[in-house]
Scaffold this active site. Sequence first.
Site: not given
Ligand code: 13P
Length: 258
Positions: A15, A17, A101, A103, A173, A179, A218
Site C-alpha cells: 500500500n 498510500k 483503511h 487512514e 492492521e 507507521g 510496520s
Molecule cells: P506501515 O507498513 O508503514 O506501518 O503501514 C501499514 C499500512 O497501513 C498498510 O496499509
Amino acid sequence: MSATGNRRTPLIAGNWKMYKTVSQAEAFIAALLPRVSSLQGVDVAVCPPYLALQALVDSARGSPVQVYAQNMHHAPEGAFTGEVSAPMLVEVGVHGVILGHSERRQMFGETDRALQLKVPAALEAGLVPILCVGETEEEREAGDTERKLRHQVQEDLARVETGRLGEVVIAYEPIWAIGSGRVATPERAQEAIAFVRALVADRSREQAERTRVLYGGSVKSENCGELLCLPDIDGALVGGGSLDPESFAAIADAAASS
Ligand code: 13P
C-alpha cells in the site's frame, strides 16, 4: 499447499498510500519485476495512487504482479466529485481495491455503513476487496480489541453474500502498529487474525477457510519471517516497507519460501 500450511495462497500487497508520481511508479515496477517474476506460491500486489494505476497495469501485464487501488466509491457512476468507481477501475485492468483503511476511516470519514456498500460493489464488479480492520491503542489498552474487530467485520461484510465471503481479503492492521515501527508480536497478530477468521466462520466455516487474512502494521523485510510463518496469517499489507523494490521483493520472497 502454501507456505502457511493451508490451501490459501499468501498475498503480499504494497500500500503506497500517497507516495510516488507516475514516473517514480514506473521506475519501481521496472526494478520489482525481475526480483519477483520467478516466485512461486505467492500473490504479489502493488496499490499505487490512482494516477499510476494505468501505467502499472501496462508494465505488469504478463507478470505475476497484480495492481490494486486504494479506495473506490460504491456507486458505478454519479454526481460524486472527486470519486472513482469500481467499473472505472475494472476498465483500467485493476485487480482489486483496498477498502476501509484506517487512514480513510480516521482522516476522511469512511464509515462502516459506506463499507457495507463498497465491499459487495467491489465483488460485483469483479474486484478483489482488501477490507482493513483494526483497533486503536486506547481500544487495545481497554481490552476492546475483540469488540472492535467483531463490529467492523460483521458490519462491513453484512451485505456480502455468504457464498462470496471467501473472495474477500481481510487485513488486520492494528492502528498503533501502522507507521510506528511497533510491529505486533507474532502471538498477538496470530490471536487477532484467528479471531477475525472465527468471525467469518460464524457465517460459514467453509468460506472462512478460503478467506485470506493479512497482517499489516510496520511489516519490514527484517521482521516479516516471524509473522508469515504463523498458521492463520495469509500474507501482509505493507506500507513503508513496500516503497523500495528490493525490500518489498524480500517480503514477497519470504512469503513464497517461509
Ligand atoms: P506501515 O507498513 O508503514 O506501518 O503501514 C501499514 C499500512 O497501513 C498498510 O496499509
